[in-house]
Design a protein around this motif. Sequence first.
Motif, PDB file in Angstrom:
ATOM      1  N   GLN A   1      28.256 -13.299 -10.419  1.00 16.72           N
ATOM      2  CA  GLN A   1      29.521 -12.915  -9.806  1.00 16.72           C
ATOM      3  C   GLN A   1      30.626 -12.948 -10.856  1.00 16.72           C
ATOM      4  OE1 GLN A   1      31.525 -15.325  -6.638  1.00 16.72           O
ATOM      5  NE2 GLN A   1      31.051 -13.509  -5.429  1.00 16.72           N
ATOM      6  N   GLY A   2      31.315 -11.830 -10.995  1.00 22.99           N
ATOM      7  CA  GLY A   2      32.469 -11.737 -11.875  1.00 22.99           C
ATOM      8  C   GLY A   2      33.724 -11.876 -11.041  1.00 22.99           C
ATOM      9  N   ALA A   3      34.750 -12.478 -11.635  1.00 22.89           N
ATOM     10  CA  ALA A   3      35.990 -12.689 -10.888  1.00 22.89           C
ATOM     11  C   ALA A   3      37.194 -12.413 -11.775  1.00 22.89           C
ATOM     12  CB  ALA A   3      36.048 -14.119 -10.364  1.00 22.89           C
ATOM     13  N   ALA A   4      38.286 -12.083 -11.130  1.00 23.89           N
ATOM     14  CA  ALA A   4      39.556 -11.863 -11.830  1.00 23.89           C
ATOM     15  C   ALA A   4      40.690 -12.293 -10.916  1.00 23.89           C
ATOM     16  CB  ALA A   4      39.709 -10.398 -12.222  1.00 23.89           C
TER      17      ALA A   4
ATOM     18  N   SER B   1      23.679  -7.504 -10.116  1.00 28.91           N
ATOM     19  CA  SER B   1      22.383  -8.035 -10.528  1.00 28.91           C
ATOM     20  C   SER B   1      22.402  -8.193 -12.037  1.00 28.91           C
ATOM     21  CB  SER B   1      21.249  -7.089 -10.103  1.00 28.91           C
ATOM     22  OG  SER B   1      21.243  -5.931 -10.917  1.00 28.91           O
ATOM     23  N   ALA B   2      21.491  -8.999 -12.569  1.00 32.53           N
ATOM     24  CA  ALA B   2      21.407  -9.177 -14.019  1.00 32.53           C
ATOM     25  C   ALA B   2      21.014  -7.878 -14.708  1.00 32.53           C
ATOM     26  CB  ALA B   2      20.409 -10.280 -14.366  1.00 32.53           C
ATOM     27  N   LYS B   3      20.518  -6.936 -13.943  1.00 34.26           N
ATOM     28  CA  LYS B   3      20.176  -5.622 -14.487  1.00 34.26           C
ATOM     29  C   LYS B   3      21.406  -4.718 -14.551  1.00 34.26           C
ATOM     30  CE  LYS B   3      16.108  -2.752 -14.306  1.00 34.26           C
ATOM     31  NZ  LYS B   3      14.874  -2.491 -13.597  1.00 34.26           N
TER      32      LYS B   3
ATOM     33  N   ALA C   1      29.452  -8.919 -18.214  1.00 32.11           N
ATOM     34  CA  ALA C   1      29.199  -9.913 -19.262  1.00 32.11           C
ATOM     35  C   ALA C   1      28.235 -10.984 -18.762  1.00 32.11           C
ATOM     36  CB  ALA C   1      30.508 -10.542 -19.724  1.00 32.11           C
ATOM     37  N   LYS C   2      28.421 -11.427 -17.520  1.00 30.31           N
ATOM     38  CA  LYS C   2      27.528 -12.436 -16.953  1.00 30.31           C
ATOM     39  C   LYS C   2      26.135 -11.862 -16.714  1.00 30.31           C
ATOM     40  CE  LYS C   2      31.149 -15.272 -14.967  1.00 30.31           C
ATOM     41  NZ  LYS C   2      31.854 -15.695 -13.755  1.00 30.31           N
TER      42      LYS C   2
ATOM     43  N   ALA D   1      22.758 -13.330 -18.336  1.00 27.85           N
ATOM     44  CA  ALA D   1      21.603 -13.703 -17.515  1.00 27.85           C
ATOM     45  C   ALA D   1      20.364 -12.924 -17.948  1.00 27.85           C
ATOM     46  CB  ALA D   1      21.897 -13.460 -16.035  1.00 27.85           C
ATOM     47  N   SER D   2      20.548 -11.656 -18.254  1.00 20.98           N
ATOM     48  CA  SER D   2      19.438 -10.826 -18.714  1.00 20.98           C
ATOM     49  C   SER D   2      18.903 -11.345 -20.046  1.00 20.98           C
ATOM     50  CB  SER D   2      19.905  -9.375 -18.865  1.00 20.98           C
ATOM     51  OG  SER D   2      18.896  -8.578 -19.441  1.00 20.98           O
TER      52      SER D   2
END
Length: 107
Positions: free
Chosen positions: A31-34, A44-46, A80-81, A85-86
Amino acid sequence: MNNLEDIMAMAQNVQAELEKAQAGLDTIEVQGAAGGGLVTVTASAKGRIIGLNIDESLLAVSEKQMLEDLVIAAFNDARAKADAASGAAMAKMTSGIPLPPGFKLPF
Protein backbone atom coordinates in the motif's frame (compact mmCIF):
# COMPACT_ATOMS: atom_id res chain seq x y z
CA MET A 1 28.08 -35.24 -20.94
CA ASN A 2 26.60 -35.61 -17.47
CA ASN A 3 27.79 -32.13 -16.51
CA LEU A 4 25.97 -30.56 -19.45
CA GLU A 5 22.83 -32.55 -18.66
CA ASP A 6 23.07 -31.51 -15.01
CA ILE A 7 23.44 -27.85 -16.01
CA MET A 8 20.43 -28.10 -18.34
CA ALA A 9 18.34 -29.76 -15.63
CA MET A 10 19.36 -27.07 -13.15
CA ALA A 11 18.46 -24.34 -15.65
CA GLN A 12 15.03 -25.90 -16.18
CA ASN A 13 14.49 -26.05 -12.41
CA VAL A 14 15.53 -22.42 -12.05
CA GLN A 15 13.14 -21.42 -14.83
CA ALA A 16 10.26 -23.30 -13.20
CA GLU A 17 11.00 -21.70 -9.82
CA LEU A 18 11.26 -18.28 -11.45
CA GLU A 19 7.87 -18.70 -13.14
CA LYS A 20 6.34 -19.80 -9.82
CA ALA A 21 7.87 -16.81 -8.02
CA GLN A 22 6.65 -14.40 -10.72
CA ALA A 23 3.11 -15.78 -10.40
CA GLY A 24 3.30 -15.40 -6.62
CA LEU A 25 4.16 -11.71 -6.92
CA ASP A 26 0.59 -10.94 -7.94
CA THR A 27 -0.63 -12.24 -4.56
CA ILE A 28 1.62 -9.94 -2.50
CA GLU A 29 -0.11 -6.64 -1.75
CA VAL A 30 1.55 -3.34 -0.85
CA GLN A 31 0.00 0.00 0.00
CA GLY A 32 1.33 3.39 -1.05
CA ALA A 33 0.18 6.52 0.73
CA ALA A 34 0.44 10.27 0.38
CA GLY A 35 -0.77 13.29 2.30
CA GLY A 36 -0.53 11.51 5.63
CA GLY A 37 -2.81 8.73 4.38
CA LEU A 38 -5.41 10.96 2.74
CA VAL A 39 -4.73 9.10 -0.53
CA THR A 40 -3.82 5.41 -0.56
CA VAL A 41 -3.11 3.06 -3.44
CA THR A 42 -3.09 -0.71 -3.08
CA ALA A 43 -1.02 -2.64 -5.62
CA SER A 44 0.37 -6.12 -6.14
CA ALA A 45 4.13 -6.67 -6.00
CA LYS A 46 3.86 -7.27 -9.74
CA GLY A 47 2.67 -3.65 -10.13
CA ARG A 48 -1.04 -4.26 -10.77
CA ILE A 49 -3.17 -1.53 -9.13
CA ILE A 50 -5.85 -3.11 -6.95
CA GLY A 51 -7.43 -0.16 -5.18
CA LEU A 52 -7.49 3.58 -4.65
CA ASN A 53 -8.89 5.41 -1.64
CA ILE A 54 -9.28 9.19 -1.50
CA ASP A 55 -10.35 10.96 1.68
CA GLU A 56 -13.58 12.93 1.16
CA SER A 57 -11.93 16.13 2.40
CA LEU A 58 -9.96 16.26 -0.88
CA LEU A 59 -13.02 16.12 -3.14
CA ALA A 60 -13.59 19.89 -3.19
CA VAL A 61 -12.95 21.63 -6.51
CA SER A 62 -10.45 23.92 -4.78
CA GLU A 63 -8.38 20.85 -3.84
CA LYS A 64 -8.10 19.50 -7.42
CA GLN A 65 -4.38 20.23 -7.91
CA MET A 66 -3.47 18.89 -4.48
CA LEU A 67 -5.55 15.77 -5.07
CA GLU A 68 -3.82 15.14 -8.40
CA ASP A 69 -0.41 15.55 -6.77
CA LEU A 70 -1.32 13.23 -3.91
CA VAL A 71 -2.66 10.54 -6.25
CA ILE A 72 0.59 10.65 -8.23
CA ALA A 73 2.65 10.49 -5.03
CA ALA A 74 0.59 7.56 -3.70
CA PHE A 75 0.97 5.66 -6.99
CA ASN A 76 4.72 6.26 -6.95
CA ASP A 77 4.93 5.13 -3.32
CA ALA A 78 2.98 1.96 -4.12
CA ARG A 79 5.23 1.29 -7.14
CA ALA A 80 8.38 1.68 -5.04
CA LYS A 81 7.00 -0.70 -2.42
CA ALA A 82 5.92 -3.17 -5.14
CA ASP A 83 9.45 -3.08 -6.59
CA ALA A 84 10.95 -3.66 -3.14
CA ALA A 85 8.59 -6.57 -2.41
CA SER A 86 9.30 -8.06 -5.83
CA GLY A 87 13.06 -7.72 -5.34
CA ALA A 88 12.87 -9.33 -1.92
CA ALA A 89 10.79 -12.24 -3.23
CA MET A 90 13.13 -12.80 -6.18
CA ALA A 91 16.24 -12.54 -3.95
CA LYS A 92 14.73 -15.14 -1.64
CA MET A 93 14.07 -17.44 -4.60
CA THR A 94 17.57 -17.07 -6.06
CA SER A 95 19.48 -17.19 -2.75
CA GLY A 96 20.50 -20.84 -3.26
CA ILE A 97 21.53 -20.43 -6.88
CA PRO A 98 25.23 -19.74 -7.53
CA LEU A 99 24.98 -16.71 -9.83
CA PRO A 100 27.91 -14.53 -10.83
CA PRO A 101 28.08 -11.07 -9.20
CA GLY A 102 25.78 -8.56 -10.87
CA PHE A 103 23.72 -11.26 -12.61
CA LYS A 104 20.00 -10.61 -12.23
CA LEU A 105 16.93 -12.70 -12.87
CA PRO A 106 14.68 -12.63 -14.79
CA PHE A 107 16.89 -12.35 -17.82
